[in-house]
Write a protein that holds these residues in place. Sequence first.
Motif, PDB file in Angstrom:
ATOM      1  N   LEU A  19      35.596 -15.115  85.682  1.00 44.29           N
ATOM      2  CA  LEU A  19      34.167 -15.433  85.800  1.00 44.29           C
ATOM      3  C   LEU A  19      33.656 -15.240  87.226  1.00 44.29           C
ATOM      4  O   LEU A  19      32.482 -14.933  87.433  1.00 44.29           O
ATOM      5  CB  LEU A  19      33.909 -16.877  85.358  1.00 44.29           C
ATOM      6  CG  LEU A  19      34.070 -17.164  83.866  1.00 44.29           C
ATOM      7  CD1 LEU A  19      33.938 -18.659  83.612  1.00 44.29           C
ATOM      8  CD2 LEU A  19      33.038 -16.400  83.042  1.00 44.29           C
TER       9      LEU A  19
ATOM     10  N   GLN B 272      31.643 -12.282  88.047  1.00 43.01           N
ATOM     11  CA  GLN B 272      30.350 -12.161  87.356  1.00 43.01           C
ATOM     12  C   GLN B 272      30.365 -10.990  86.363  1.00 43.01           C
ATOM     13  O   GLN B 272      29.527 -10.092  86.422  1.00 43.01           O
ATOM     14  CB  GLN B 272      29.220 -11.989  88.372  1.00 43.01           C
ATOM     15  CG  GLN B 272      29.069 -13.183  89.296  1.00 43.01           C
ATOM     16  CD  GLN B 272      28.133 -12.902  90.448  1.00 43.01           C
ATOM     17  OE1 GLN B 272      28.512 -12.303  91.455  1.00 43.01           O
ATOM     18  NE2 GLN B 272      26.899 -13.329  90.297  1.00 43.01           N
TER      19      GLN B 272
ATOM     20  N   LYS C  39      30.114  -8.668  82.929  1.00 42.93           N
ATOM     21  CA  LYS C  39      29.118  -8.497  81.867  1.00 42.93           C
ATOM     22  C   LYS C  39      29.708  -8.849  80.506  1.00 42.93           C
ATOM     23  O   LYS C  39      28.990  -9.190  79.575  1.00 42.93           O
ATOM     24  CB  LYS C  39      28.638  -7.039  81.839  1.00 42.93           C
ATOM     25  CG  LYS C  39      27.839  -6.643  83.073  1.00 42.93           C
ATOM     26  CD  LYS C  39      27.459  -5.173  83.009  1.00 42.93           C
ATOM     27  CE  LYS C  39      26.590  -4.793  84.199  1.00 42.93           C
ATOM     28  NZ  LYS C  39      26.242  -3.357  84.173  1.00 42.93           N
TER      29      LYS C  39
ATOM     30  N   LEU D 269      31.617 -21.189  77.136  1.00 39.08           N
ATOM     31  CA  LEU D 269      31.158 -19.860  77.575  1.00 39.08           C
ATOM     32  C   LEU D 269      30.326 -19.183  76.488  1.00 39.08           C
ATOM     33  O   LEU D 269      29.295 -18.570  76.762  1.00 39.08           O
ATOM     34  CB  LEU D 269      32.359 -18.958  77.876  1.00 39.08           C
ATOM     35  CG  LEU D 269      33.059 -19.096  79.216  1.00 39.08           C
ATOM     36  CD1 LEU D 269      34.231 -18.134  79.270  1.00 39.08           C
ATOM     37  CD2 LEU D 269      32.097 -18.811  80.348  1.00 39.08           C
TER      38      LEU D 269
ATOM     39  N   MET E 181      27.710 -15.720  77.065  1.00 40.06           N
ATOM     40  CA  MET E 181      28.612 -14.678  77.561  1.00 40.06           C
ATOM     41  C   MET E 181      29.021 -13.757  76.409  1.00 40.06           C
ATOM     42  O   MET E 181      29.361 -14.228  75.323  1.00 40.06           O
ATOM     43  CB  MET E 181      29.864 -15.334  78.176  1.00 40.06           C
ATOM     44  CG  MET E 181      30.969 -14.362  78.586  1.00 40.06           C
ATOM     45  SD  MET E 181      30.495 -13.162  79.851  1.00 40.06           S
ATOM     46  CE  MET E 181      30.555 -14.196  81.326  1.00 40.06           C
TER      47      MET E 181
END
Length: 249
Positions: free
Chosen positions: A158, A161, A163, A189, A194
Amino acid sequence: MTERMQPMVEIEHVNKHYGELHVLKDITTTIDKGQVVVVLGPSGSGKSTLCRAINRLETIDDGSIKIDGTPLPSEGRELARLRADVGMVFQSFNLFAHKSILDNVTLGPMQVRKMKRKEAEERGMALLDRVGIANQANKMPAQLSGGQQQRVAIARSLAMQPKVMLFDEPTSALDPEMVNEVLDVMVGLAKEGMTMIVVTHEMGFAKKAADRVIFMAEGAVVEDTTPHEFFAAPKSARAQDFLSKILTH
């Protein structure tokens, strides 16, 4: 087109052989931004190979894979950049044994994203707090339980960052009592939006957090449907057989 319906991972006519063995057979599917897709199937069905092909840890023979509209580069700097956008959590935790927990989480952002140490450490502590182990930041990996180490691995992914997050049987190496602490982080998440592709045998997670279930057998996608449809009324004999074995245990 709503943001939710933007394709994040596009897989088209992907094939993969190991010698004579055809491990991925003409796989075509699209995973939209914010979707949680759980990939189920018996051992040897190609689940992990597909997961690893998405960030090119496995090469493919033909077909195409795109991440957020960009085709997978074959090698070099572009591939490294793309891998930074695709977080991956494995069965084994792959932490650096000689570095502290916080250093494990900050290394990637500092080296790949060129983040300053102070910012990386602030972000790292926030992520360790998010996965419930901020109080372990200065320990070494060997001092943590398996479940804690896997939560560090999630925080480390994580920190970049990403996608999209790929999980390749993230709980299979854990003692049973540690499984839920990792799954709880993953459910959190999923709720935050996410994009996740999760190869797992954890049916409870599939029912609770998945938007879609992809069922694979012998290298092919046999079913691609909602969790409710899959568990309540699997269409193929192969999926019915799989579920009858797995849900009676």
